[in-house]
Design a protein around this motif. Structure first.
Motif, mmCIF file in Angstrom:
data_model
loop_
_atom_site.group_PDB
_atom_site.id
_atom_site.type_symbol
_atom_site.label_atom_id
_atom_site.label_comp_id
_atom_site.label_asym_id
_atom_site.label_seq_id
_atom_site.Cartn_x
_atom_site.Cartn_y
_atom_site.Cartn_z
ATOM 1 N N ASN A 4 -19.329 -103.062 -39.514
ATOM 2 C CA ASN A 4 -18.270 -102.053 -39.500
ATOM 3 C C ASN A 4 -18.707 -100.725 -40.088
ATOM 4 O OD1 ASN A 4 -18.283 -102.511 -42.262
ATOM 5 N ND2 ASN A 4 -16.154 -103.181 -42.386
ATOM 6 N N ILE A 5 -19.855 -100.658 -40.744
ATOM 7 C CA ILE A 5 -20.333 -99.389 -41.279
ATOM 8 C C ILE A 5 -20.661 -98.434 -40.150
ATOM 9 C CG2 ILE A 5 -22.857 -99.651 -41.426
ATOM 10 C CD1 ILE A 5 -20.585 -98.613 -44.332
ATOM 11 N N TYR A 6 -20.937 -98.987 -38.966
ATOM 12 C CA TYR A 6 -21.248 -98.134 -37.816
ATOM 13 C C TYR A 6 -20.039 -97.326 -37.361
ATOM 14 C CZ TYR A 6 -25.434 -101.083 -37.324
ATOM 15 O OH TYR A 6 -26.604 -101.754 -37.537
ATOM 16 N N SER A 7 -18.853 -97.756 -37.722
ATOM 17 C CA SER A 7 -17.646 -97.070 -37.258
ATOM 18 C C SER A 7 -17.472 -95.690 -37.881
ATOM 19 C CB SER A 7 -16.412 -97.922 -37.548
ATOM 20 O OG SER A 7 -16.255 -98.133 -38.940
ATOM 21 N N VAL A 8 -18.261 -95.349 -38.888
ATOM 22 C CA VAL A 8 -18.154 -94.022 -39.504
ATOM 23 C C VAL A 8 -19.141 -93.041 -38.893
ATOM 24 C CG1 VAL A 8 -17.364 -95.019 -41.676
ATOM 25 C CG2 VAL A 8 -19.793 -94.512 -41.371
ATOM 26 N N ILE A 9 -19.881 -93.468 -37.885
ATOM 27 C CA ILE A 9 -20.864 -92.597 -37.246
ATOM 28 C C ILE A 9 -20.317 -92.174 -35.891
ATOM 29 C CG2 ILE A 9 -23.260 -92.383 -36.476
ATOM 30 C CD1 ILE A 9 -23.866 -94.725 -38.464
ATOM 31 N N PHE A 10 -20.206 -90.875 -35.680
ATOM 32 C CA PHE A 10 -19.546 -90.300 -34.512
ATOM 33 C C PHE A 10 -20.524 -89.444 -33.709
ATOM 34 C CE2 PHE A 10 -16.140 -91.702 -37.032
ATOM 35 C CZ PHE A 10 -14.901 -91.523 -36.404
ATOM 36 N N ASN A 28 -13.435 -86.847 -47.185
ATOM 37 C CA ASN A 28 -12.629 -86.610 -45.986
ATOM 38 C C ASN A 28 -13.253 -85.514 -45.132
ATOM 39 O OD1 ASN A 28 -10.563 -86.997 -44.128
ATOM 40 N ND2 ASN A 28 -9.138 -85.642 -45.186
ATOM 41 N N LEU A 29 -14.565 -85.590 -44.975
ATOM 42 C CA LEU A 29 -15.323 -84.614 -44.202
ATOM 43 C C LEU A 29 -16.399 -85.329 -43.394
ATOM 44 C CD1 LEU A 29 -15.873 -81.877 -46.939
ATOM 45 C CD2 LEU A 29 -14.486 -81.574 -44.871
ATOM 46 N N ALA A 70 -14.088 -80.743 -40.485
ATOM 47 C CA ALA A 70 -12.803 -81.304 -40.908
ATOM 48 C C ALA A 70 -11.982 -81.673 -39.687
ATOM 49 C CB ALA A 70 -12.039 -80.304 -41.773
ATOM 50 N N VAL A 71 -11.335 -82.836 -39.740
ATOM 51 C CA VAL A 71 -10.517 -83.338 -38.639
ATOM 52 C C VAL A 71 -9.147 -83.702 -39.186
ATOM 53 C CG1 VAL A 71 -10.272 -85.135 -36.879
ATOM 54 C CG2 VAL A 71 -12.544 -84.237 -37.428
ATOM 55 N N ASP A 72 -8.096 -83.243 -38.501
ATOM 56 C CA ASP A 72 -6.735 -83.580 -38.910
ATOM 57 C C ASP A 72 -6.339 -84.923 -38.303
ATOM 58 O OD1 ASP A 72 -6.459 -81.213 -40.341
ATOM 59 O OD2 ASP A 72 -5.693 -80.116 -38.611
ATOM 60 N N HIS A 73 -6.818 -85.981 -38.913
ATOM 61 C CA HIS A 73 -6.503 -87.336 -38.466
ATOM 62 C C HIS A 73 -6.666 -88.271 -39.656
ATOM 63 C CE1 HIS A 73 -6.131 -90.701 -35.653
ATOM 64 N NE2 HIS A 73 -7.114 -91.281 -36.306
ATOM 65 N N ASP A 74 -5.914 -89.339 -39.651
ATOM 66 C CA ASP A 74 -5.985 -90.319 -40.730
ATOM 67 C C ASP A 74 -7.103 -91.315 -40.441
ATOM 68 O OD1 ASP A 74 -5.625 -92.094 -42.777
ATOM 69 O OD2 ASP A 74 -3.670 -92.829 -42.100
ATOM 70 N N PHE A 75 -8.203 -91.199 -41.160
ATOM 71 C CA PHE A 75 -9.343 -92.104 -41.016
ATOM 72 C C PHE A 75 -9.421 -93.099 -42.172
ATOM 73 C CE2 PHE A 75 -10.829 -88.351 -38.589
ATOM 74 C CZ PHE A 75 -11.101 -88.969 -37.371
ATOM 75 N N SER A 76 -8.287 -93.348 -42.819
ATOM 76 C CA SER A 76 -8.307 -94.191 -44.021
ATOM 77 C C SER A 76 -8.720 -95.628 -43.731
ATOM 78 C CB SER A 76 -6.927 -94.181 -44.693
ATOM 79 O OG SER A 76 -5.921 -94.655 -43.796
ATOM 80 N N GLU A 77 -8.629 -96.056 -42.448
ATOM 81 C CA GLU A 77 -9.019 -97.428 -42.132
ATOM 82 C C GLU A 77 -10.536 -97.587 -42.032
ATOM 83 O OE1 GLU A 77 -9.332 -95.338 -38.269
ATOM 84 O OE2 GLU A 77 -7.974 -95.256 -40.007
#
Length: 362
Positions: A4-10, A28-29, A70-77
């Motif tokens: 799941n660490i891969y999910s933070v790479i865009f 949050n950046l 910066a992205v206006d979206h909730d990435f807290s998951e």
């Protein structure tokens, strides 16, 4: 490494091409290279499920080759991706390079550290034997503890680096964050390399220390006339063109369930096409009869293997003041027709959705 660490790479996309970036939850950046977003103040970032998000470039430091988005979206998951401590790398340490090489789907390559502190062009870099290709730029280099030890760069040419992989050391990123203080997330800012001042208004010299700023650092890249025309059609589809950009005069996005591809071929033709369905594995004749008997003009239906395409082609010289309204309408209608046709072919002929279709919109 936890999957799941891969999910933070865009993936990062804009009208100039694509690169990679990664999300730091505690900040949050998103972090990427400056050269990945150079010339753009607004870009798109895409997760591994091909969901696009509008991103503002809020800070660039050209000397360090780092940019923050910066992205206006909730990435807290998303999971936490931590930065490694300074000087934590050593020769022969195992690392992973993660990103989107050549704009392709997410890829991870493994390697070892050849040098944790290689001096090149006046700066220290990580040198690794892991495969690094264009598009990997801006992605993280991760150690065996799932920590970021560097930011991948692939801007070096053969004469510079003999095809070795390089990365900006995490020490540089720590230094950047330590110098920031409160960051305005709503505007584009340039950090002065001499005094760390953040400059939002276009200046030739730093208003704090007087140091000359990199030439053109505030400028935004101009869009081609063709790009403006195509993006006016994309806007009519209800899609934000920034989220659709996939390189110079190239767009890739979903309208409903169908993937839409718009691009220039051979500097001569503008194509708009969609891979709508796969032929059924049995009883193919009814769908083939339908494709041969119906008039789909001005569009063409084609098959490659099992993949069914709908496409529209126009020569660039045929896009004139008199014809552009009709051509724009044809581009818009292709996307709408593809979104309706893929469902019809499934229900009526037993076709399958294309692997490029967006499942949650079917």
């Amino acid at each position: 490494m936890e999957q799941n660490i891969y999910s933070v790479i865009f993936k990062v996309t804009h009208a100039g091409g694509s690169g990679s970036c990664f999300y730091l939850k505690d900040k949050n950046l998103f972090v990427t290279n400056y050269h990945v977003v150079e010339g753009f103040h607004t870009v798109a970032v895409h997760d591994n499920n091909r969901n696009p998000y509008l991103a503002r470039v809020v800070l660039v430091n050209p000397t360090l080759d780092i940019a923050l988005l910066a992205v206006d979206h909730d990435f807290s998951e998303l999971p936490m991706l931590n930065l490694a401590e300074n000087d934590s790398l050593a020769i022969s340490n195992k690392i992973r390079v993660a990103g989107y090489p050549y704009g392709m789907p997410f890829t991870v390559t493994e390697g070892t550290v050849s040098s944790p502190k290689q001096l090149m062009n006046g700066q220290y870099y990580i040198q690794t034997d892991a495969a690094v290709n264009p598009g990997n730029s801006g992605g993280p280099i991760i150690n065996e503890k799932n920590e970021v030890v560097g930011i991948t760069v692939s801007k070096f040419t053969n004469s510079d680096a003999d095809n070795m992989g390089f990365g900006i050391r995490v020490e540089t990123l720590h230094k950047l964050f330590d110098s920031l203080g409160e960051l305005d997330r709503d505007c584009f800012q340039v950090q002065c390399e001499s005094c760390d001042e953040l400059i939002a208004d276009e200046e030739e010299f730093c208003p704090s220390c007087g140091d000359k700023l990199p030439e053109g650092v505030f400028e935004e890249r101009e869009q081609s006339p063709l790009g403006g025309f195509v993006e006016s059609a994309i806007e009519q589809m209800g899609v934000n063109p920034v989220l659709a950009r996939d390189g110079y005069d190239s767009w890739l996005f979903h309208k409903g369930s169908s993937e839409i591809r718009i691009f220039v071929y051979d500097n001569s033709y503008l194509f708009s096409t969609s891979p709508i369905n796969l032929l059924p594995k049995k009883e193919v004749e009814p769908v083939l009869d339908y494709m041969l008997s119906e008039d789909f003009g001005p569009y063409k239906l084609g098959i490659e293997g099992r993949q069914i395409y709908i496409a529209y082609r126009i020569h660039l010289s045929d896009i004139t003041d008199e014809s552009e309204e009709e051509i724009r309408k044809n581009i818009v209608d292709l996307a709408l027709r593809a979104d309706a046709m893929d469902n019809m072919l499934v229900e009526r002929f037993g076709c399958e959705f294309s692997e490029y279709s967006k499942a949650d919109a079917q």
